[in-house]
Design a protein around this motif. Structure first.
Motif, PDB file in Angstrom:
ATOM      1  N   THR A 310       0.833  -1.206   0.000  1.00  0.00           N
ATOM      2  CA  THR A 310       0.000   0.000   0.000  1.00  0.00           C
ATOM      3  C   THR A 310       0.868   1.256   0.000  1.00  0.00           C
ATOM      4  O   THR A 310       0.586   2.222  -0.724  1.00  0.00           O
ATOM      5  CB  THR A 310      -0.935   0.010   1.231  1.00  0.00           C
ATOM      6  N   LYS A 311       1.942   1.241   0.785  1.00  0.00           N
ATOM      7  CA  LYS A 311       2.868   2.378   0.838  1.00  0.00           C
ATOM      8  C   LYS A 311       3.511   2.612  -0.533  1.00  0.00           C
ATOM      9  O   LYS A 311       3.688   3.763  -0.967  1.00  0.00           O
ATOM     10  CB  LYS A 311       3.961   2.127   1.880  1.00  0.00           C
ATOM     11  N   PHE A 312       3.857   1.506  -1.208  1.00  0.00           N
ATOM     12  CA  PHE A 312       4.477   1.621  -2.523  1.00  0.00           C
ATOM     13  C   PHE A 312       3.541   2.343  -3.492  1.00  0.00           C
ATOM     14  O   PHE A 312       3.964   3.244  -4.230  1.00  0.00           O
ATOM     15  CB  PHE A 312       4.835   0.238  -3.076  1.00  0.00           C
ATOM     16  N   ILE A 313       2.278   1.979  -3.491  1.00  0.00           N
ATOM     17  CA  ILE A 313       1.308   2.607  -4.388  1.00  0.00           C
ATOM     18  C   ILE A 313       1.109   4.078  -4.015  1.00  0.00           C
ATOM     19  O   ILE A 313       0.998   4.946  -4.891  1.00  0.00           O
ATOM     20  CB  ILE A 313      -0.025   1.837  -4.371  1.00  0.00           C
ATOM     21  N   GLU A 314       1.106   4.381  -2.710  1.00  0.00           N
ATOM     22  CA  GLU A 314       0.996   5.774  -2.272  1.00  0.00           C
ATOM     23  C   GLU A 314       2.183   6.593  -2.764  1.00  0.00           C
ATOM     24  O   GLU A 314       2.041   7.747  -3.179  1.00  0.00           O
ATOM     25  CB  GLU A 314       0.924   5.838  -0.742  1.00  0.00           C
ATOM     26  N   MET A 315       3.382   6.001  -2.742  1.00  0.00           N
ATOM     27  CA  MET A 315       4.604   6.705  -3.152  1.00  0.00           C
ATOM     28  C   MET A 315       4.664   6.949  -4.659  1.00  0.00           C
ATOM     29  O   MET A 315       5.215   7.950  -5.113  1.00  0.00           O
ATOM     30  CB  MET A 315       5.842   5.882  -2.763  1.00  0.00           C
ATOM     31  N   THR A 316       4.117   6.021  -5.435  1.00  0.00           N
ATOM     32  CA  THR A 316       4.356   6.030  -6.882  1.00  0.00           C
ATOM     33  C   THR A 316       3.100   6.282  -7.721  1.00  0.00           C
ATOM     34  O   THR A 316       3.202   6.471  -8.934  1.00  0.00           O
ATOM     35  CB  THR A 316       4.980   4.705  -7.314  1.00  0.00           C
TER      36      THR A 316
END
Length: 336
Positions: A310-316
């Motif tokens: 989820t953090k990855f999608i928020e970042m990118t």
């Protein structure tokens, strides 16, 4: 930045001129490991293939000869280096989508499946090509270097055991989030500071593939090796894009052929490597405790992986989600 742009312009002009004149050149290639480690073996095979099929020569620069990872990337972008091998762990801040390789439990531990995945992945061979090009880099290939193991000073059998452990990570925002989700205190450090940091207890843990634990003697300053199955170390070989675009078709084909040959070589070279290097560690330090976590012990790590994704999608954003979805599709195809 002005000096970097000037250097890049000078290098691009020089290589365009020599390419047009079809002159033999010496090309520079830097990587993050020693000559005897996996990246070094790949580089030597690449050099052998290029030199056998062109009039050019390749000069190799192993870890430390031109500085840390950030230094060789800057030199590659500036055109001072023609080739560079660097893990997405260090390019994550430059190319945020490359952090996808640090989403825990995304990559399998099966080496044959991984070999098919890296070779045939649409995400790697098409989507990432564009992202690297935007940073002045021609992505030649990515390849696996083995399952990542945690090495620590105290046993790790659950996420609770990492509580308050200062765990060294590469300078990668998502890797920081991963170890925070695992319960540790992530501590980004360049590799040159890791052995001393463990020796003086500034940090109490780090992760790397097994061969690297042996070759760098990191086992001397840790007491436990833990396999949680959470990741496989990925690395990427790139060329300076201005240099590459200025080459003639024959040289481009030779470089691609050398990259393919080195890929096949390094996949074969690594068969059984992790097991043999682990045996060397056990022989050098019989008191070392090696643990392969059970599925039950891995549950907390796998649960944390969902938060990291989820953090990855928020970042990118949408770009990262598309990459992630394509990687999952590619991995599914490789499994079949």
């Amino acid at each position: 930045m002005t000096i970097t742009r000037v250097l890049a312009g000078v290098a691009a002009a020089a290589f365009a001129l020599t390419s047009t004149a079809a002159m033999a050149e010496t090309w520079r290639y830097a990587f993050e490991e020693s000559m005897d480690e996996v990246q070094g073996k790949f580089a030597q095979k690449f050099k052998e293939e290029v030199e056998a099929n062109t009039d050019h020569t390749i000069q190799l620069f192993p870890y430390g000869t031109l500085g840390e990872s950030a230094d060789i990337m800057e030199q590659a972008q500036a055109g001072i280096l023609q080739f560079v091998d660097q893990s997405p762990g260090f390019t994550g801040s430059l190319i945020p989508e490359a952090q996808v390789f640090f989403v825990p439990y995304l990559l399998p531990t099966d080496q044959d499946q991984l070999a098919r995945f890296y070779k045939n992945s649409k995400a790697i061979n098409e989507d990432f090509q564009k992202l690297y090009a935007d940073q002045g880099l021609e992505l030649l290939t990515m390849f696996p270097e083995g399952e990542v193991a945690m090495t620590t000073k105290s046993p790790v059998e659950s996420c609770a055991d990492l509580n308050e452990v200062k765990f060294r990570v590469m300078t990668n925002p998502l890797l920081v989030e991963s170890y925070r989700a695992f319960g540790a205190t992530p501590t980004p450090l360049p590799w040159g500071e890791v052995y001393g940091g463990l020796q003086t207890n500034i940090i109490q843990g780090q992760e790397n593939p097994t061969f690297f634990l042996y070759s760098t003697k990191i086992y001397e300053v840790t007491d436990y090796i833990t396999y949680a199955g959470h990741n496989n170390f990925t690395t990427a070989v790139m060329a300076n894009k201005d240099f590459y675009d200025g080459l003639g078709d024959a040289d481009k084909k030779a470089i691609q052929a050398a990259s393919d040959a080195a890929y096949d070589y390094i996949v074969d070279y690594q068969k059984g490597l992790a097991d043999s290097e682990l045996e060397k560690i056990k022989k050098a330090k019989p008191e070392m405790t090696v643990t392969v976590l059970t599925e039950e012990q891995r549950k907390c790590f796998k649960d944390a992986a969902a938060d990291v994704e989820t953090k990855f999608i928020e970042m990118t954003g949408d770009s990262g989600k598309k990459i992630l979805d394509q990687l999952k599709a590619d991995l599914k195809a490789a499994a079949q």
